[in-house]
Motif scaffolding. Structure first.
Motif, PDB file in Angstrom:
ATOM      1  N   LEU A  66       1.025  -1.126   0.090  1.00 37.50           N
ATOM      2  CA  LEU A  66      -0.006   0.014   0.138  1.00 37.50           C
ATOM      3  C   LEU A  66       0.880   1.293   0.015  1.00 37.50           C
ATOM      4  CD1 LEU A  66      -2.795  -0.877   2.468  1.00 37.50           C
ATOM      5  CD2 LEU A  66      -3.019  -1.065   0.138  1.00 37.50           C
ATOM      6  N   GLY A  67       2.003   1.189  -0.248  1.00 35.19           N
ATOM      7  CA  GLY A  67       3.080   2.441  -0.194  1.00 35.19           C
ATOM      8  C   GLY A  67       3.660   2.589   1.262  1.00 35.19           C
ATOM      9  N   GLU A  68       4.771   3.390   1.444  1.00 32.81           N
ATOM     10  CA  GLU A  68       5.210   3.806   2.348  1.00 32.81           C
ATOM     11  C   GLU A  68       5.108   2.521   3.706  1.00 32.81           C
ATOM     12  OE1 GLU A  68       2.779   7.198   3.765  1.00 32.81           O
ATOM     13  OE2 GLU A  68       2.905   8.078   1.953  1.00 32.81           O
ATOM     14  N   GLY A  69       5.562   1.537   3.085  1.00 33.73           N
ATOM     15  CA  GLY A  69       5.859   0.487   4.123  1.00 33.73           C
ATOM     16  C   GLY A  69       4.384  -0.312   4.789  1.00 33.73           C
ATOM     17  N   ARG A  70       3.337   0.167   4.020  1.00 33.56           N
ATOM     18  CA  ARG A  70       2.077  -0.376   4.641  1.00 33.56           C
ATOM     19  C   ARG A  70       1.816  -1.881   3.533  1.00 33.56           C
ATOM     20  NH1 ARG A  70      -0.964   5.072   3.887  1.00 33.56           N
ATOM     21  NH2 ARG A  70      -0.149   4.776   1.690  1.00 33.56           N
ATOM     22  N   THR A  71       1.238  -2.442   4.024  1.00 35.13           N
ATOM     23  CA  THR A  71       0.692  -3.838   3.230  1.00 35.13           C
ATOM     24  C   THR A  71      -0.676  -4.208   3.834  1.00 35.13           C
ATOM     25  OG1 THR A  71       1.809  -5.566   4.891  1.00 35.13           O
ATOM     26  CG2 THR A  71       3.086  -4.817   3.009  1.00 35.13           C
ATOM     27  N   LEU A  72      -1.186  -5.053   2.915  1.00 33.37           N
ATOM     28  CA  LEU A  72      -2.549  -5.544   2.992  1.00 33.37           C
ATOM     29  C   LEU A  72      -2.574  -7.048   2.429  1.00 33.37           C
ATOM     30  CD1 LEU A  72      -5.683  -5.023   3.039  1.00 33.37           C
ATOM     31  CD2 LEU A  72      -5.506  -4.963   0.644  1.00 33.37           C
ATOM     32  N   THR A  73      -2.982  -7.979   3.431  1.00 32.79           N
ATOM     33  CA  THR A  73      -3.076  -9.331   2.993  1.00 32.79           C
ATOM     34  C   THR A  73      -4.359 -10.222   2.941  1.00 32.79           C
ATOM     35  OG1 THR A  73      -0.633  -9.550   3.759  1.00 32.79           O
ATOM     36  CG2 THR A  73      -1.840 -11.649   3.281  1.00 32.79           C
ATOM     37  N   LEU A  74      -4.774 -10.568   2.213  1.00 34.59           N
ATOM     38  CA  LEU A  74      -6.064 -11.239   1.879  1.00 34.59           C
ATOM     39  C   LEU A  74      -5.982 -12.766   2.346  1.00 34.59           C
ATOM     40  CD1 LEU A  74      -9.132 -11.517   1.895  1.00 34.59           C
ATOM     41  CD2 LEU A  74      -8.998 -11.289  -0.592  1.00 34.59           C
ATOM     42  N   ASP A  75      -6.487 -13.442   3.091  1.00 33.65           N
ATOM     43  CA  ASP A  75      -6.460 -15.103   2.874  1.00 33.65           C
ATOM     44  C   ASP A  75      -7.817 -15.447   3.135  1.00 33.65           C
ATOM     45  OD1 ASP A  75      -5.709 -17.700   3.045  1.00 33.65           O
ATOM     46  OD2 ASP A  75      -5.091 -17.620   5.139  1.00 33.65           O
ATOM     47  N   VAL A  76      -8.123 -16.388   1.879  1.00 33.75           N
ATOM     48  CA  VAL A  76      -9.325 -16.825   1.912  1.00 33.75           C
ATOM     49  C   VAL A  76      -9.039 -18.509   2.156  1.00 33.75           C
ATOM     50  CG1 VAL A  76     -11.449 -17.536   0.288  1.00 33.75           C
ATOM     51  CG2 VAL A  76     -10.275 -15.386   0.131  1.00 33.75           C
ATOM     52  N   ASP A  95      -0.918  -4.094   7.750  1.00 28.39           N
ATOM     53  CA  ASP A  95       0.412  -3.687   8.416  1.00 28.39           C
ATOM     54  C   ASP A  95       0.953  -2.623   8.018  1.00 28.39           C
ATOM     55  OD1 ASP A  95       0.846  -6.574   9.949  1.00 28.39           O
ATOM     56  OD2 ASP A  95       1.353  -6.946   7.885  1.00 28.39           O
ATOM     57  N   GLY A  96       1.287  -1.639   9.102  1.00 27.84           N
ATOM     58  CA  GLY A  96       1.859  -0.403   8.896  1.00 27.84           C
ATOM     59  C   GLY A  96       0.949   1.041   8.905  1.00 27.84           C
ATOM     60  N   VAL A  97      -0.292   0.689   8.991  1.00 29.24           N
ATOM     61  CA  VAL A  97      -1.342   1.538   9.091  1.00 29.24           C
ATOM     62  C   VAL A  97      -2.549   1.179  10.119  1.00 29.24           C
ATOM     63  CG1 VAL A  97      -2.797   0.601   7.234  1.00 29.24           C
ATOM     64  CG2 VAL A  97      -2.762   3.211   7.678  1.00 29.24           C
ATOM     65  N   GLU A  98      -3.175   2.138  10.625  1.00 24.51           N
ATOM     66  CA  GLU A  98      -4.086   1.736  11.687  1.00 24.51           C
ATOM     67  C   GLU A  98      -5.554   1.508  10.936  1.00 24.51           C
ATOM     68  OE1 GLU A  98      -6.921   3.917  14.939  1.00 24.51           O
ATOM     69  OE2 GLU A  98      -4.814   4.842  14.586  1.00 24.51           O
ATOM     70  N   ALA A  99      -6.185   0.388  10.856  1.00 25.14           N
ATOM     71  CA  ALA A  99      -7.069   0.147  10.116  1.00 25.14           C
ATOM     72  C   ALA A  99      -8.479   0.387  11.232  1.00 25.14           C
ATOM     73  CB  ALA A  99      -7.109  -1.341   9.530  1.00 25.14           C
ATOM     74  N   GLN A 100      -9.229   1.219  10.788  1.00 26.73           N
ATOM     75  CA  GLN A 100     -10.716   1.163  11.664  1.00 26.73           C
ATOM     76  C   GLN A 100     -11.570   0.111  11.208  1.00 26.73           C
ATOM     77  OE1 GLN A 100     -11.226   5.089  10.351  1.00 26.73           O
ATOM     78  NE2 GLN A 100     -10.357   5.991  12.295  1.00 26.73           N
ATOM     79  N   THR A 101     -11.856  -0.160   9.916  1.00 24.77           N
ATOM     80  CA  THR A 101     -12.779  -1.112   9.450  1.00 24.77           C
ATOM     81  C   THR A 101     -12.273  -1.671   8.127  1.00 24.77           C
ATOM     82  OG1 THR A 101     -14.029   0.446   8.312  1.00 24.77           O
ATOM     83  CG2 THR A 101     -14.825   0.128  10.364  1.00 24.77           C
ATOM     84  N   VAL A 102     -12.684  -3.041   7.957  1.00 26.37           N
ATOM     85  CA  VAL A 102     -12.304  -3.459   6.549  1.00 26.37           C
ATOM     86  C   VAL A 102     -13.642  -4.095   5.963  1.00 26.37           C
ATOM     87  CG1 VAL A 102     -10.706  -5.553   5.703  1.00 26.37           C
ATOM     88  CG2 VAL A 102      -9.717  -4.096   7.377  1.00 26.37           C
TER      89      VAL A 102
END
Length: 170
Positions: A66-76, A95-102
């Protein structure tokens, strides 16, 4: 002098007028459905990031920087393949960012199959879980896309992950 007669209200000068009115109403209904569908998808204010390739959700987790050291991982959790109408455990790690909702949206890749949105529950730091389901498919093998949208204090971030679904066998 003959008395003036009123026109018969049961007869129209334009025999196709009722058909034209019906076609107009039908067109308006389709246009409203399309507009509502487009607005509900709400992807215009999302900062989309491409997934890392190769990505096969049927075989394991997929991620996106997600840029700036941030990542998103999806596992099904569907190691035996993703099938229509089967419940799918979903896990998203941010990772690397505060997530409020997904949330995870399942969208037909080549045809509009409606919006199938699954909000996930926050577990521990940066981990969200929930259950999703791909609806019935019109073809034996169909392409879909999982759109993961993360709400952060700085705005929405997201990524799209393509996958195929096999119709459940009776």
């Amino acid at each position: 002098m003959p008395a003036p007669t009123l026109p018969d209200v049961g007869e129209s000068r334009f025999p196709g007028l009722r058909l034209l009115i019906l076609a107009t109403l039908l067109t308006l209904c389709v246009a409203l459905w399309y507009l509502t569908s487009h607005l509900l998808r709400g992807g215009n204010d999302v900062d989309w990031h491409p997934a890392t390739f190769p990505c096969e959700l049927q075989r394991g987790e997929c991620s996106a920087p997600l840029g700036e050291g941030r990542t998103l991982t999806l596992d099904v959790d569907a190691r035996n393949g993703i099938r229509a109408l089967e419940l799918l455990p979903l896990e998203v790690r941010v990772d690397g960012v505060e997530a409020q909702t997904v949330r995870v949206d399942f969208v037909g890749h080549d045809m509009d199959m409606g919006l199938h949105r699954f909000p996930l529950s926050k577990q521990d730091k940066g981990r969200f879980e929930g259950v999703g389901q791909v609806p019935i498919c019109t073809e034996s093998v169909m392409r879909w896309q999982a759109r993961v949208v993360v709400e952060t204090p700085e705005g929405r971030l997201g990524s799209r992950f393509d996958f195929t679904v096999e119709r459940s066998r009776p």
